[in-house]
Scaffold this active site. Structure first.
Site, PDB file in Angstrom:
ATOM      1  N   VAL A 115      26.435  32.558  18.636  1.00 34.12           N
ATOM      2  CA  VAL A 115      26.708  31.201  19.109  1.00 34.12           C
ATOM      3  C   VAL A 115      25.710  30.256  18.461  1.00 34.12           C
ATOM      4  O   VAL A 115      24.496  30.431  18.600  1.00 34.12           O
ATOM      5  CB  VAL A 115      26.595  31.092  20.641  1.00 34.12           C
ATOM      6  CG1 VAL A 115      26.918  29.660  21.096  1.00 34.12           C
ATOM      7  CG2 VAL A 115      27.522  32.087  21.330  1.00 34.12           C
ATOM      8  N   ASP A 165      18.693  27.437  10.575  1.00 38.80           N
ATOM      9  CA  ASP A 165      19.539  26.340  10.110  1.00 38.80           C
ATOM     10  C   ASP A 165      20.731  26.962   9.391  1.00 38.80           C
ATOM     11  O   ASP A 165      20.581  27.539   8.313  1.00 38.80           O
ATOM     12  CB  ASP A 165      18.735  25.449   9.163  1.00 38.80           C
ATOM     13  CG  ASP A 165      19.551  24.303   8.566  1.00 38.80           C
ATOM     14  OD1 ASP A 165      20.762  24.222   8.858  1.00 38.80           O
ATOM     15  OD2 ASP A 165      18.966  23.522   7.799  1.00 38.80           O
ATOM     16  N   ARG A 223      31.406  32.662   6.236  1.00 36.65           N
ATOM     17  CA  ARG A 223      31.491  33.487   5.032  1.00 36.65           C
ATOM     18  C   ARG A 223      30.650  34.749   5.162  1.00 36.65           C
ATOM     19  O   ARG A 223      31.044  35.826   4.669  1.00 36.65           O
ATOM     20  CB  ARG A 223      31.043  32.670   3.825  1.00 36.65           C
ATOM     21  CG  ARG A 223      31.139  33.421   2.502  1.00 36.65           C
ATOM     22  CD  ARG A 223      30.763  32.532   1.327  1.00 36.65           C
ATOM     23  NE  ARG A 223      29.376  32.061   1.396  1.00 36.65           N
ATOM     24  CZ  ARG A 223      28.812  31.291   0.458  1.00 36.65           C
ATOM     25  NH1 ARG A 223      29.529  30.875  -0.579  1.00 36.65           N
ATOM     26  NH2 ARG A 223      27.551  30.907   0.578  1.00 36.65           N
ATOM     27  N   SER A 241      35.606  21.249  16.903  1.00 34.35           N
ATOM     28  CA  SER A 241      35.910  20.052  16.129  1.00 34.35           C
ATOM     29  C   SER A 241      35.731  18.846  17.046  1.00 34.35           C
ATOM     30  O   SER A 241      34.770  18.786  17.813  1.00 34.35           O
ATOM     31  CB  SER A 241      37.317  20.124  15.537  1.00 34.35           C
ATOM     32  OG  SER A 241      37.573  19.002  14.714  1.00 34.35           O
ATOM     33  N   TYR A 255      31.531  11.500   9.918  1.00 33.62           N
ATOM     34  CA  TYR A 255      31.831  12.440  11.007  1.00 33.62           C
ATOM     35  C   TYR A 255      33.323  12.718  11.078  1.00 33.62           C
ATOM     36  O   TYR A 255      33.749  13.868  11.238  1.00 33.62           O
ATOM     37  CB  TYR A 255      31.334  11.870  12.332  1.00 33.62           C
ATOM     38  CG  TYR A 255      31.486  12.814  13.497  1.00 33.62           C
ATOM     39  CD1 TYR A 255      30.594  13.859  13.689  1.00 33.62           C
ATOM     40  CD2 TYR A 255      32.519  12.651  14.421  1.00 33.62           C
ATOM     41  CE1 TYR A 255      30.737  14.726  14.764  1.00 33.62           C
ATOM     42  CE2 TYR A 255      32.672  13.508  15.494  1.00 33.62           C
ATOM     43  CZ  TYR A 255      31.774  14.544  15.673  1.00 33.62           C
ATOM     44  OH  TYR A 255      31.918  15.410  16.738  1.00 33.62           O
ATOM     45  N   LYS A 259      34.988  16.462  10.604  1.00 31.76           N
ATOM     46  CA  LYS A 259      35.726  17.169  11.652  1.00 31.76           C
ATOM     47  C   LYS A 259      37.173  17.436  11.241  1.00 31.76           C
ATOM     48  O   LYS A 259      37.787  18.408  11.694  1.00 31.76           O
ATOM     49  CB  LYS A 259      35.638  16.383  12.962  1.00 31.76           C
ATOM     50  CG  LYS A 259      34.253  16.441  13.589  1.00 31.76           C
ATOM     51  CD  LYS A 259      33.785  17.882  13.808  1.00 31.76           C
ATOM     52  CE  LYS A 259      32.437  17.976  14.491  1.00 31.76           C
ATOM     53  NZ  LYS A 259      32.012  19.362  14.749  1.00 31.76           N
TER      54      LYS A 259
END
Length: 349
Positions: A115, A165, A223, A241, A255, A259
């Site tokens: 998460v 990150d 990936r 999203s 932004y 999204k």
């Protein structure tokens, strides 16, 4: 002289809700401006006029007068009810803060779930829900302090914290190593906003930072994780999203574009990996108190915003975590490519 039986702008919201005509007007008319009508039950002791300040001007004095006129007309001139009306009583909806998170014990037993954005807001609520339902959570976040707080406050849960990150390939490699060859589910929640900046005002640094976190990060982490899922022939990915991924009136150019990209990435991956056992879906939350910070500093990018919700931040985040964990879990075994709004109907307005 006003009829003492009549409802007015200084009548308590509780009086409006307890009156059949008043409740009809509040729920049916006010909900057309905001789906937050249920939140009225949390402010029963305030006068109706308080909606002007609570809505930040979305509810005007003229609109309140219209509501008063409509409610009192319904009281004075009640329509003849249909013969079957008694079969369909109008009950007060549940107040938003009365919602209780329905923990499903054992739903994630034996599963490893990654998460991102896990130490605050929707990410934190998702990590806690999965861990309480038996999953081992690899909680990813940039903030060392928030991560330490998450772990210290929940020592009994199976949460491993990783400060990383996800837009950094070296950090993504570190996450993949920590997964030790197995990831069953991935929830990509982390993201940043863009201060409602219009296209002609967007500087390179803003554009690149928004895409780095909102698009490059989910791309790089997915990936790295997908091969681990392919090796087992099973997996579930849920991206977060935004309404900005569906329409152009919610946020600034960077932004909004980012999204839209998340939804495109979700749909492409769902199509490609469905025959190989991996489900990929996205959740569309409404803006919440724990959501991304934005000062909406650009007049050129100003757009409509929902009225403020009176739901507590913890409940708001948990209510978004609920469909997140459903899509992550085997309960959604035949669901892939879904773009699921979790916005109390805000997006259909």
């Amino acid at each position: 002289m006003p009829n003492p039986r009549h409802l007015g702008t200084e009548s308590l919201i509780g009086e409006w809700l307890d009156d059949p005509a008043g409740r009809t007007v509040l729920i049916d008319l006010l909900a057309r401006r905001s789906p937050d009508a249920r939140a009225l039950y949390a402010i029963r002791k305030l006068p109706l006029s308080s909606l002007m300040s609570l809505s930040h001007g979305a509810v005007t004095p003229e609109y309140l007068d219209l509501m008063v006129h409509a409610a009192n007309r319904l009281r004075d001139e009640p329509a003849v009810p249909p013969a079957t009306s008694h079969l369909f009583p109008s009950a007060a909806p549940q107040a938003p803060n009365d919602w209780e998170e329905p923990i499903i014990e054992g739903r994630f037993d034996g599963k490893t779930v990654v998460v991102t954005g896990a130490s605050s807001g929707i990410g934190r609520a998702t990590a806690l829900r999965v861990a309480r339902e038996g999953g081992h959570v690899l909680a990813i976040d940039l903030s060392t302090l928030r991560m330490e707080a998450l772990l210290e406050e929940n020592p009994e849960l199976g949460i491993t914290g990783i400060v990383a990150d996800i837009s950094s390939q070296s950090d993504v490699n570190k996450i993949a190593v920590q997964a030790r060859g197995r990831v069953d589910c991935l929830a990509v929640v982390a993201g940043i906003a863009d201060n409602m900046v219009a296209l002609h005002e967007v500087e390179d640094e803003l554009w690149e930072s928004v895409f780095r976190i909102n698009v490059d990060g989910p791309f790089r982490l997915s990936r790295a994780i997908i091969p681990l899922m392919l090796s087992r022939g099973a997996g579930s990915i849920v991206n977060v999203s935004s309404q900005a991924g569906l329409r152009g009136s919610i946020a600034g150019a960077a932004y909004t574009a980012s999204k839209h990209a998340v939804i495109g990435m979700t749909r492409s991956a769902a199509f490609i990996y469905s025959p190989r056992g991996i489900r990929v879906n996205a959740v569309i939350p409404r803006p919440t108190k724990t959501a991304l910070e934005s000062n909406y500093g650009s007049l050129g990018g100003a757009g409509p915003l929902p009225t403020a919700s009176l739901t507590s931040p913890e409940v708001e985040a948990a209510q978004i975590a609920s469909p997140m964990t459903y899509l992550l879990s085997d309960d959604a075994a035949n669901v892939t490519g879904a773009i699921l709004p979790a916005d109390e109907g805000w997006g259909v307005a």
